[in-house]
Motif scaffolding. Structure first.
Motif, PDB file in Angstrom:
ATOM      1  N   SER A 131       0.836  -1.208   0.000  1.00 58.77           N
ATOM      2  CA  SER A 131       0.000   0.000   0.000  1.00 58.77           C
ATOM      3  C   SER A 131       0.871   1.258   0.000  1.00 58.77           C
ATOM      4  CB  SER A 131      -0.939   0.010   1.206  1.00 58.77           C
ATOM      5  OG  SER A 131      -0.242   0.256   2.397  1.00 58.77           O
ATOM      6  N   VAL A 132       1.993   1.185   0.733  1.00 57.96           N
ATOM      7  CA  VAL A 132       2.923   2.331   0.760  1.00 57.96           C
ATOM      8  C   VAL A 132       3.496   2.562  -0.639  1.00 57.96           C
ATOM      9  CG1 VAL A 132       5.078   3.224   1.742  1.00 57.96           C
ATOM     10  CG2 VAL A 132       3.487   1.990   3.207  1.00 57.96           C
ATOM     11  N   GLU A 133       3.868   1.458  -1.319  1.00 59.90           N
ATOM     12  CA  GLU A 133       4.386   1.542  -2.695  1.00 59.90           C
ATOM     13  C   GLU A 133       3.350   2.177  -3.627  1.00 59.90           C
ATOM     14  OE1 GLU A 133       7.205   0.425  -4.408  1.00 59.90           O
ATOM     15  OE2 GLU A 133       8.288  -0.003  -2.553  1.00 59.90           O
ATOM     16  N   GLU A 134       2.104   1.755  -3.456  1.00 56.90           N
ATOM     17  CA  GLU A 134       1.023   2.246  -4.317  1.00 56.90           C
ATOM     18  C   GLU A 134       0.796   3.748  -4.102  1.00 56.90           C
ATOM     19  OE1 GLU A 134      -1.722   2.254  -7.244  1.00 56.90           O
ATOM     20  OE2 GLU A 134      -0.395   0.592  -6.732  1.00 56.90           O
ATOM     21  N   ILE A 135       0.805   4.183  -2.825  1.00 54.19           N
ATOM     22  CA  ILE A 135       0.625   5.614  -2.508  1.00 54.19           C
ATOM     23  C   ILE A 135       1.747   6.436  -3.144  1.00 54.19           C
ATOM     24  CG2 ILE A 135       0.630   7.332  -0.639  1.00 54.19           C
ATOM     25  CD1 ILE A 135      -0.668   5.118   1.148  1.00 54.19           C
ATOM     26  N   ALA A 136       2.990   5.921  -3.027  1.00 56.23           N
ATOM     27  CA  ALA A 136       4.149   6.628  -3.586  1.00 56.23           C
ATOM     28  C   ALA A 136       4.051   6.716  -5.106  1.00 56.23           C
ATOM     29  CB  ALA A 136       5.435   5.914  -3.171  1.00 56.23           C
ATOM     30  N   THR A 137       3.649   5.609  -5.741  1.00 57.22           N
ATOM     31  CA  THR A 137       3.513   5.594  -7.213  1.00 57.22           C
ATOM     32  C   THR A 137       2.475   6.619  -7.657  1.00 57.22           C
ATOM     33  OG1 THR A 137       3.972   3.229  -7.149  1.00 57.22           O
ATOM     34  CG2 THR A 137       3.036   4.086  -9.194  1.00 57.22           C
ATOM     35  N   MET A 138       1.364   6.643  -6.927  1.00 52.60           N
ATOM     36  CA  MET A 138       0.281   7.571  -7.265  1.00 52.60           C
ATOM     37  C   MET A 138       0.738   9.029  -7.147  1.00 52.60           C
ATOM     38  SD  MET A 138      -3.493   6.934  -5.853  1.00 52.60           S
ATOM     39  CE  MET A 138      -3.404   5.197  -6.104  1.00 52.60           C
ATOM     40  N   ALA A 139       1.443   9.326  -6.067  1.00 56.21           N
ATOM     41  CA  ALA A 139       1.938  10.702  -5.856  1.00 56.21           C
ATOM     42  C   ALA A 139       2.893  11.101  -6.972  1.00 56.21           C
ATOM     43  CB  ALA A 139       2.640  10.786  -4.504  1.00 56.21           C
ATOM     44  N   PHE A 140       3.782  10.173  -7.349  1.00 53.36           N
ATOM     45  CA  PHE A 140       4.775  10.455  -8.394  1.00 53.36           C
ATOM     46  C   PHE A 140       4.089  10.714  -9.734  1.00 53.36           C
ATOM     47  CE2 PHE A 140       7.647   8.795 -11.751  1.00 53.36           C
ATOM     48  CZ  PHE A 140       8.637   9.761 -11.650  1.00 53.36           C
ATOM     49  N   LEU A 141       3.117   9.845 -10.069  1.00 56.40           N
ATOM     50  CA  LEU A 141       2.428   9.987 -11.361  1.00 56.40           C
ATOM     51  C   LEU A 141       1.614  11.276 -11.435  1.00 56.40           C
ATOM     52  CD1 LEU A 141       1.237   6.322 -12.040  1.00 56.40           C
ATOM     53  CD2 LEU A 141       3.009   7.585 -13.267  1.00 56.40           C
TER      54      LEU A 141
ATOM     55  N   ILE B 158       3.834  19.458  -7.297  1.00 53.45           N
ATOM     56  CA  ILE B 158       3.826  20.165  -5.997  1.00 53.45           C
ATOM     57  C   ILE B 158       4.643  19.409  -4.954  1.00 53.45           C
ATOM     58  CG2 ILE B 158       1.656  21.400  -6.367  1.00 53.45           C
ATOM     59  CD1 ILE B 158       0.289  19.229  -4.609  1.00 53.45           C
ATOM     60  N   GLY B 159       5.532  18.504  -5.437  1.00 51.99           N
ATOM     61  CA  GLY B 159       6.489  17.838  -4.550  1.00 51.99           C
ATOM     62  C   GLY B 159       5.843  16.971  -3.485  1.00 51.99           C
ATOM     63  N   ALA B 160       6.439  16.974  -2.301  1.00 53.35           N
ATOM     64  CA  ALA B 160       5.989  16.105  -1.205  1.00 53.35           C
ATOM     65  C   ALA B 160       4.597  16.486  -0.707  1.00 53.35           C
ATOM     66  CB  ALA B 160       6.987  16.163  -0.061  1.00 53.35           C
ATOM     67  N   ARG B 161       4.144  17.702  -1.017  1.00 53.33           N
ATOM     68  CA  ARG B 161       2.811  18.127  -0.548  1.00 53.33           C
ATOM     69  C   ARG B 161       1.706  17.279  -1.185  1.00 53.33           C
ATOM     70  NH1 ARG B 161       5.321  23.327  -1.340  1.00 53.33           N
ATOM     71  NH2 ARG B 161       5.954  24.144   0.677  1.00 53.33           N
ATOM     72  N   ARG B 162       2.034  16.636  -2.323  1.00 57.44           N
ATOM     73  CA  ARG B 162       1.058  15.758  -2.977  1.00 57.44           C
ATOM     74  C   ARG B 162       0.643  14.624  -2.043  1.00 57.44           C
ATOM     75  NH1 ARG B 162      -1.922  16.788  -7.023  1.00 57.44           N
ATOM     76  NH2 ARG B 162      -0.190  17.519  -8.290  1.00 57.44           N
ATOM     77  N   LEU B 163       1.585  14.169  -1.203  1.00 59.15           N
ATOM     78  CA  LEU B 163       1.281  13.070  -0.279  1.00 59.15           C
ATOM     79  C   LEU B 163       0.189  13.461   0.714  1.00 59.15           C
ATOM     80  CD1 LEU B 163       4.881  11.742   0.435  1.00 59.15           C
ATOM     81  CD2 LEU B 163       3.108  10.565  -0.842  1.00 59.15           C
ATOM     82  N   HIS B 164       0.168  14.723   1.114  1.00 55.57           N
ATOM     83  CA  HIS B 164      -0.882  15.190   2.033  1.00 55.57           C
ATOM     84  C   HIS B 164      -2.254  15.027   1.381  1.00 55.57           C
ATOM     85  CE1 HIS B 164       1.548  16.818   5.266  1.00 55.57           C
ATOM     86  NE2 HIS B 164       2.348  17.347   4.377  1.00 55.57           N
ATOM     87  N   THR B 165      -2.332  15.413   0.090  1.00 54.46           N
ATOM     88  CA  THR B 165      -3.599  15.310  -0.636  1.00 54.46           C
ATOM     89  C   THR B 165      -4.083  13.862  -0.668  1.00 54.46           C
ATOM     90  OG1 THR B 165      -2.604  16.953  -2.084  1.00 54.46           O
ATOM     91  CG2 THR B 165      -4.719  16.080  -2.772  1.00 54.46           C
TER      92      THR B 165
ATOM     93  N   ASP C 110      -8.141  17.421 -11.529  1.00 50.33           N
ATOM     94  CA  ASP C 110      -7.998  18.730 -10.892  1.00 50.33           C
ATOM     95  C   ASP C 110      -8.236  18.686  -9.388  1.00 50.33           C
ATOM     96  OD1 ASP C 110      -7.388  19.787 -13.241  1.00 50.33           O
ATOM     97  OD2 ASP C 110      -9.294  20.792 -13.607  1.00 50.33           O
ATOM     98  N   LYS C 111      -8.952  17.671  -8.902  1.00 49.20           N
ATOM     99  CA  LYS C 111      -9.226  17.605  -7.481  1.00 49.20           C
ATOM    100  C   LYS C 111      -7.944  17.480  -6.670  1.00 49.20           C
ATOM    101  CE  LYS C 111     -12.947  15.572  -5.876  1.00 49.20           C
ATOM    102  NZ  LYS C 111     -14.002  14.601  -5.570  1.00 49.20           N
ATOM    103  N   PHE C 112      -6.880  16.989  -7.317  1.00 51.65           N
ATOM    104  CA  PHE C 112      -5.638  16.717  -6.583  1.00 51.65           C
ATOM    105  C   PHE C 112      -4.633  17.837  -6.706  1.00 51.65           C
ATOM    106  CE2 PHE C 112      -6.660  12.581  -5.193  1.00 51.65           C
ATOM    107  CZ  PHE C 112      -7.609  12.144  -6.111  1.00 51.65           C
ATOM    108  N   ILE C 113      -5.031  18.912  -7.347  1.00 48.16           N
ATOM    109  CA  ILE C 113      -4.103  20.045  -7.470  1.00 48.16           C
ATOM    110  C   ILE C 113      -4.401  21.026  -6.360  1.00 48.16           C
ATOM    111  CG2 ILE C 113      -3.313  21.908  -8.959  1.00 48.16           C
ATOM    112  CD1 ILE C 113      -4.219  20.178 -11.359  1.00 48.16           C
ATOM    113  N   LEU C 114      -3.403  21.284  -5.535  1.00 45.96           N
ATOM    114  CA  LEU C 114      -3.636  22.181  -4.385  1.00 45.96           C
ATOM    115  C   LEU C 114      -3.505  23.616  -4.838  1.00 45.96           C
ATOM    116  CD1 LEU C 114      -1.681  20.418  -1.533  1.00 45.96           C
ATOM    117  CD2 LEU C 114      -4.090  20.368  -1.985  1.00 45.96           C
TER     118      LEU C 114
END
Length: 475
Positions: free
Chosen positions: A404-414, A422-429, A471-475
């Motif tokens: 699940s951690v791998e999947e979250i990281a892949t999603m943030a990167f993509l 928006i860098g690491a802030r994507r993980l917060h979203t 667009d929902k994921f763009i802060l």
């Protein structure tokens, strides 16, 4: 600056690694800059004045750790630190005005650090005084019932009216009673002292005297940055007003300790030390410096003001004297760290004089999928740990599987690659969206343990991740 100040560059980088993932080049540069400050402090005075700090310019996309590096660095070294946004000085009606407010803020930060350090030194003495005051509040000493010489006679007629001789003998009897009372009071106080130290009286209410904060209006004298409390102009000439306050013993101890420690420190000495600390060890972090860089060709409009701001910042970075309410401060040896994304403008778009004042250039890398995995798990304040602890406060235990951690990281990167980076802030979203339903339903939930695996993550985002809804994921 004590032990932390003597850290080697490798030790500084190792400390930064606990909180910031990757960006080794940037960490190396700031570690060397700090070590050079320590080396400079060991030199003779004449040579020390000649050596100025080598300011650093960090370039990298938002959310890659620029601000965090500077903030952790200042915390690590216990140095006065201030972060300012360069864009603040380009606002309408504000162009270039009061740029030296960043130095005043630095002095305020330095006063705070130095004062706290002095208070810590005085706490042991202040605690003893506070303990005596608490005992006095629980068992007050017997108030003097006599005005002078132990006699209550106010006029010559009192002597005749009260039966002369007997009245004259009373002081002697009163003195004996007083001595007996005194020993009883001392005994009772000793018992209370023992109970206080054993923590038996923490919840008992007592009445203590505290300094009353003056009710004042602040008059700000604009450009000078000086503030005057109107009702407090003659404050030093009069003793501070006291008021009675009813509070628990455990709270009274904190209030009195703080109050007594304040009385014990010498504020003139604190101010002197703080100014020296700001001048020699201060760090000013100028963020969004790329937003005041204008293109090489002359343009009208906002760009003119941007160049004006650069010219106003220049003397402070070069070294000048700024007046503050605590006294003049020289900025020659303050370390300046500039930072910006530089995705539209380039460092060469800054005016040449300002470029020359930031001789060390550091490029921060984009975060990869591996970086996201590490950010989620490795730092001391890792994101997964934060969310786990938040939910544990309501009795829900959450476990994240490795996939699940791998999947979250892949999603943030993509998402960063496909849309706005928006860098690491994507993980917060992503984390907020992932745990949204669990957080919302906690009061009615029956299960105490929840396992989040790769399938759970994919299921959460299966409808969300497609071109139209991204667009929902763009802060």
């Amino acid at each position: 600056m004590g032990e932390l100040y003597n850290m080697t560059p490798k030790q500084i980088v190792a400390e930064l690694d606990k909180y910031i993932i990757g960006q080794d080049e940037a960490k190396k540069s700031v570690a060397i800059a700090l070590r050079n400050r320590y080396r400079r402090s060991l030199l003779p005075d004449e040579m020390r004045e000649e050596i100025t700090p080598k300011n650093i310019l960090m370039m990298g996309p938002t959310g890659c750790g620029k601000t965090e590096i500077a903030r952790r660095l200042a915390k690590l070294m216990d140095a006065p630190f201030v972060k300012v946004e360069a864009t603040k000085f380009t606002e309408v009606g504000y162009v270039g005005r009061d740029v030296d407010s960043m130095v005043r803020d630095l002095v305020e930060a330095s006063i705070r650090i130095t004062k706290q350090k002095r208070l810590q030194e005085k706490y042991s003495i202040a605690e003893e005084i506070a303990e005596e005051k608490i005992i006095e509040a629980i068992i007050p000493g017997k108030k003097k019932s006599t005005s002078s010489g132990g006699s209550t006679l106010k006029t010559p007629f009192d002597f005749i009216l009260s039966g002369g001789y007997q009245q004259a003998q009373k002081p002697q009897l009163e003195q004996e009673d007083k001595n007996a009372d005194k020993s009883d009071i001392e005994l009772a106080r000793e018992q209370v002292r023992q109970q206080l130290r054993a923590g038996m009286l923490e919840e008992q209410y007592i009445e203590i005297q505290v300094n009353e904060a003056p009710k004042t209006n602040n008059l700000d004298l604009g450009n000078e940055g000086m503030g005057i409390a109107i009702g407090n102009i003659f404050g030093d000439m009069m003793p501070p007003k006291k008021k009675n306050k009813k509070t628990k013993v455990k709270d009274a101890r904190k209030i009195l300790r703080e109050q007594e420690a304040q009385n014990l420190i010498d504020m003139d000495q604190v101010t002197e030390e703080a100014l020296e600390n700001a001048e020699q060890n201060g760090i000013i972090f100028i963020d969004e410096i790329d937003k005041i860089a204008s293109g090489s060709s002359y343009k009208s409009g906002a760009d003119v003001s941007r160049e004006g701001v650069q010219r106003d910042i220049l003397p402070i970075v070069e070294g000048s004297v700024v007046n503050t309410k605590y006294g003049p401060v020289k900025t020659d040896h303050v370390l300046f760290i500039g930072a910006g994304a530089f995705h539209i403008s380039k460092p060469t778009d800054l005016i040449p004089e300002l470029q020359g004042r930031f001789p060390i250039r550091v490029e921060l890398e984009n975060l990869t999928k591996d970086s996201f995995v590490k950010i989620l798990t490795i730092p001391e304040n890792a994101l997964l740990k934060q969310h786990k602890m938040l939910l544990e406060t309501e009795g829900i235990k959450i476990t994240f599987t490795d996939d699940s951690v791998e999947e979250i990281a892949t999603m943030a990167f993509l998402m960063n690659e496909q849309t706005e980076n928006i860098g690491a802030r994507r993980l917060h979203t992503i984390m907020e969206k992932l745990l949204e339903d669990i957080s919302f339903n906690i009061p009615e939930m029956e299960e105490q343990e929840i396992i989040i695996n790769e399938a759970y993550v994919k299921e959460k985002f299966v409808e969300k991740i497609h071109e139209d809804d991204i667009d929902k994921f763009i802060l």
